[in-house]
Design an enzyme around this catalytic site. Structure first.
Site, PDB file in Angstrom:
ATOM      1  N   ALA A  63       0.854  -1.187   0.000  1.00  0.00           N
ATOM      2  CA  ALA A  63       0.000   0.000   0.000  1.00  0.00           C
ATOM      3  C   ALA A  63       0.888   1.234   0.000  1.00  0.00           C
ATOM      4  O   ALA A  63       2.043   1.180   0.438  1.00  0.00           O
ATOM      5  CB  ALA A  63      -0.873  -0.007   1.252  1.00  0.00           C
ATOM      6  N   GLY A 106       0.671  -5.158   0.686  1.00  0.00           N
ATOM      7  CA  GLY A 106      -0.460  -5.281  -0.239  1.00  0.00           C
ATOM      8  C   GLY A 106      -0.054  -5.917  -1.566  1.00  0.00           C
ATOM      9  O   GLY A 106      -0.883  -6.529  -2.239  1.00  0.00           O
ATOM     10  N   GLU A 109      -0.191  -9.516  -0.949  1.00  0.00           N
ATOM     11  CA  GLU A 109      -1.615  -9.882  -0.845  1.00  0.00           C
ATOM     12  C   GLU A 109      -2.279  -9.907  -2.219  1.00  0.00           C
ATOM     13  O   GLU A 109      -3.132 -10.741  -2.489  1.00  0.00           O
ATOM     14  CB  GLU A 109      -2.328  -8.892   0.087  1.00  0.00           C
ATOM     15  CG  GLU A 109      -1.884  -9.083   1.531  1.00  0.00           C
ATOM     16  CD  GLU A 109      -2.306  -7.950   2.453  1.00  0.00           C
ATOM     17  OE1 GLU A 109      -1.960  -6.790   2.145  1.00  0.00           O
ATOM     18  OE2 GLU A 109      -2.973  -8.207   3.460  1.00  0.00           O
ATOM     19  N   GLU A 129       4.395  -5.258   7.096  1.00  0.00           N
ATOM     20  CA  GLU A 129       3.583  -4.230   7.762  1.00  0.00           C
ATOM     21  C   GLU A 129       3.952  -4.058   9.230  1.00  0.00           C
ATOM     22  O   GLU A 129       3.887  -2.956   9.777  1.00  0.00           O
ATOM     23  CB  GLU A 129       2.093  -4.560   7.665  1.00  0.00           C
ATOM     24  CG  GLU A 129       1.488  -4.416   6.275  1.00  0.00           C
ATOM     25  CD  GLU A 129       1.554  -5.688   5.459  1.00  0.00           C
ATOM     26  OE1 GLU A 129       2.394  -6.578   5.761  1.00  0.00           O
ATOM     27  OE2 GLU A 129       0.771  -5.813   4.503  1.00  0.00           O
TER      28      GLU A 129
HETATM   29  C1  HXC Z   1       5.046   4.552  -0.724  1.00  0.00           C
HETATM   30  C2  HXC Z   1       7.009   3.663  -1.506  1.00  0.00           C
HETATM   31  C3  HXC Z   1       6.633   2.382  -1.061  1.00  0.00           C
HETATM   32  C4  HXC Z   1       5.377   2.249  -0.425  1.00  0.00           C
HETATM   33  C5  HXC Z   1       8.574   2.250  -1.981  1.00  0.00           C
HETATM   34  N1  HXC Z   1       8.212   3.532  -2.064  1.00  0.00           N
HETATM   35  N2  HXC Z   1       7.622   1.527  -1.377  1.00  0.00           N
HETATM   36  N3  HXC Z   1       6.209   4.731  -1.335  1.00  0.00           N
HETATM   37  N4  HXC Z   1       4.619   3.360  -0.281  1.00  0.00           N
HETATM   38  N5  HXC Z   1       4.914   1.073  -0.002  1.00  0.00           N
HETATM   39  C6  HXC Z   1       8.935   4.637  -2.674  1.00  0.00           C
HETATM   40  C7  HXC Z   1      10.116   5.077  -1.801  1.00  0.00           C
HETATM   41  O1  HXC Z   1       9.685   5.977  -0.806  1.00  0.00           O
HETATM   42  C8  HXC Z   1      11.013   5.714  -2.831  1.00  0.00           C
HETATM   43  O2  HXC Z   1      10.546   6.994  -3.128  1.00  0.00           O
HETATM   44  C9  HXC Z   1      10.801   4.866  -4.067  1.00  0.00           C
HETATM   45  O3  HXC Z   1       9.535   4.217  -3.898  1.00  0.00           O
HETATM   46  C10 HXC Z   1      11.885   3.796  -4.236  1.00  0.00           C
HETATM   47  O4  HXC Z   1      11.943   3.032  -3.037  1.00  0.00           O
HETATM   48  P1  HXC Z   1      13.274   2.849  -2.159  1.00  0.00           P
HETATM   49  O5  HXC Z   1      12.865   2.571  -0.766  1.00  0.00           O
HETATM   50  O6  HXC Z   1      14.214   3.970  -2.390  1.00  0.00           O
HETATM   51  O7  HXC Z   1      13.888   1.535  -2.835  1.00  0.00           O
HETATM   52  P2  HXC Z   1      14.862   0.459  -2.181  1.00  0.00           P
HETATM   53  O8  HXC Z   1      15.861   1.128  -1.285  1.00  0.00           O
HETATM   54  O9  HXC Z   1      15.347  -0.392  -3.306  1.00  0.00           O
HETATM   55  O10 HXC Z   1      13.922  -0.425  -1.224  1.00  0.00           O
HETATM   56  C11 HXC Z   1      12.888  -1.192  -1.777  1.00  0.00           C
HETATM   57  C12 HXC Z   1      11.934  -1.668  -0.656  1.00  0.00           C
HETATM   58  C13 HXC Z   1      11.470  -0.435   0.160  1.00  0.00           C
HETATM   59  C14 HXC Z   1      12.649  -2.676   0.247  1.00  0.00           C
HETATM   60  C15 HXC Z   1      10.752  -2.375  -1.345  1.00  0.00           C
HETATM   61  O11 HXC Z   1      10.981   0.557  -0.736  1.00  0.00           O
HETATM   62  C16 HXC Z   1      10.399  -0.732   1.154  1.00  0.00           C
HETATM   63  O12 HXC Z   1      10.664  -1.300   2.211  1.00  0.00           O
HETATM   64  N6  HXC Z   1       9.155  -0.314   0.828  1.00  0.00           N
HETATM   65  C17 HXC Z   1       8.044  -0.408   1.749  1.00  0.00           C
HETATM   66  C18 HXC Z   1       7.533  -1.834   1.831  1.00  0.00           C
HETATM   67  C19 HXC Z   1       6.402  -1.948   2.815  1.00  0.00           C
HETATM   68  O13 HXC Z   1       6.554  -1.656   4.018  1.00  0.00           O
HETATM   69  N7  HXC Z   1       5.227  -2.343   2.335  1.00  0.00           N
HETATM   70  C20 HXC Z   1       4.031  -2.482   3.165  1.00  0.00           C
HETATM   71  C21 HXC Z   1       3.190  -1.231   3.075  1.00  0.00           C
HETATM   72  S1  HXC Z   1       1.807  -1.327   4.167  1.00  0.00           S
HETATM   73  P3  HXC Z   1      11.564   8.255  -3.258  1.00  0.00           P
HETATM   74  O14 HXC Z   1      10.659   9.429  -3.474  1.00  0.00           O
HETATM   75  O15 HXC Z   1      12.341   8.303  -1.984  1.00  0.00           O
HETATM   76  O16 HXC Z   1      12.410   7.879  -4.442  1.00  0.00           O
HETATM   77  C22 HXC Z   1       0.706  -2.298   3.375  1.00  0.00           C
HETATM   78  C23 HXC Z   1      -0.606  -2.470   4.118  1.00  0.00           C
HETATM   79  C24 HXC Z   1      -1.527  -3.361   3.344  1.00  0.00           C
HETATM   80  O17 HXC Z   1       0.937  -2.788   2.304  1.00  0.00           O
HETATM   81  C25 HXC Z   1      -2.890  -2.769   3.275  1.00  0.00           C
HETATM   82  C26 HXC Z   1      -3.617  -3.247   2.071  1.00  0.00           C
HETATM   83  C27 HXC Z   1      -3.493  -2.446   0.844  1.00  0.00           C
END
Ligand code: HXC
Length: 255
Positions: A63, A106, A109, A129
């Site tokens: 998400a 997500g 999922e 998450e």
């Molecule tokens: C918003 C995101 C994002 C996310 C990445 N980005 N994932 N923005 N929401 N989920 C953005 C980063 O901020 C960054 O923006 C750009 O995408 C590139 O990501 P980086 O982090 O710089 O890349 P990298 O260092 O290669 O790391 C990749 C990664 C990391 C390990 C996948 O991005 C990460 O941990 N992402 C979050 C994963 C996560 O926690 N997902 C769960 C979300 S909660 P900028 O502007 O800095 O370039 C969820 C709840 C479910 O899913 C509910 C149902 C829908």
């Protein structure tokens, strides 16, 4: 189509999530578009199977955290974002996920919500998450508990560490692992084989298999999302999401 690129390969509709600069983070508008595209494919008779894929680096990184970081529990409840997700289960045609790179939160999922999963060797599946002070909200706890059993589901959900494509394969979450460059082609090929099968039989088989898995999935999903909303009342969730955006380690305090 702001977030998708769509084409047909014979009877197979290929829907690519194309928000690559945000690693295909699933904001509300993107999910709405995706679900509308799935439903459109479901109604077009020449389409016999659907492939959902993302980019080389990410199928979808979850998400959109930026969209949730300041939301309250009430905001999340009113947003009712999972209504769109529920419609994915209503798609009758075979849906195959072709997963390259990250399928997290997500994104994982979404892959689990597809009927079949072709993973590339680089694919990483996970539910991180918990590291944001949250939990899955789009079915992760329900799908994983049903498919992996309690112990393995809890380990994945509690630690939030991703697993490799091969590990996901060993757990029965994916159908096959293929080289990165072959992933979409392999999914389309599988779609073409399914396209040769009788569509009504495929539809009834899908319905029966989901019924077998679904003792009370709807109840579980409802419970999960209420818990997900509740976590937006915690300081730890605020801290976890802000820390992500500020690129620092979160400090969780248990409230
Ligand atoms: C918003 C995101 C994002 C996310 C990445 N980005 N994932 N923005 N929401 N989920 C953005 C980063 O901020 C960054 O923006 C750009 O995408 C590139 O990501 P980086 O982090 O710089 O890349 P990298 O260092 O290669 O790391 C990749 C990664 C990391 C390990 C996948 O991005 C990460 O941990 N992402 C979050 C994963 C996560 O926690 N997902 C769960 C979300 S909660 P900028 O502007 O800095 O370039 C969820 C709840 C479910 O899913 C509910 C149902 C829908």
């Amino acid at each position: 189509m702001a977030y998708l690129s769509i084409h047909d390969d014979g009877p197979v509709r290929v829907i690519r999530i194309a928000r690559d600069e945000r690693l295909n983070a699933l904001n509300l508008a993107l999910v709405d578009e995706l679900v509308a595209a799935l439903e459109a494919a479901d109604t077009e008779t020449q389409v016999r199977a659907i492939v959902v894929t993302g980019g080389d680096k990410a199928f979808a990184a979850g998400a959109d955290i930026a969209e949730m970081a300041d939301a309250t529990a009430v905001d999340m409840k009113l947003r009712d974002q999972f209504r769109a997700w529920d419609r994915i289960r209503g798609v009758h045609k075979p849906v195959i996920a072709a997963v390259r790179g990250f399928a997290l939160g997500g994104g994982c999922e979404l892959a689990l919500a597809c009927d079949l999963v072709i993973a590339s060797e680089s694919a990483k599946f996970g539910q991180p998450e918990v590291k944001l002070g949250l939990m899955p909200g789009a079915g992760g706890t329900q799908w994983l508990a049903r498919r992996l059993g309690k112990a393995r589901a809890l380990e994945l959900l509690w630690l939030g560490e991703p697993i490799t494509a091969q590990e996901a394969m060993a757990l029965g979450l994916v159908n096959r692992v293929v080289p990165d460059e072959a992933c979409v082609a392999e999914a389309v090929e599988l779609g073409k084989r399914l396209a040769e099968m009788p569509p009504v039989a495929l539809r009834c088989i899908k319905e029966a298999v989901y019924q077998a898995m679904d003792t009370a999935l709807a109840d579980g999903l409802e419970a999960e999302r209420n818990l997900f909303y509740l976590l937006f009342a915690t300081e730890d969730a605020r801290e976890g999401m802000r820390a992500f955006m500020e690129r620092r380690t979160p400090a969780f305090r248990g409230r």
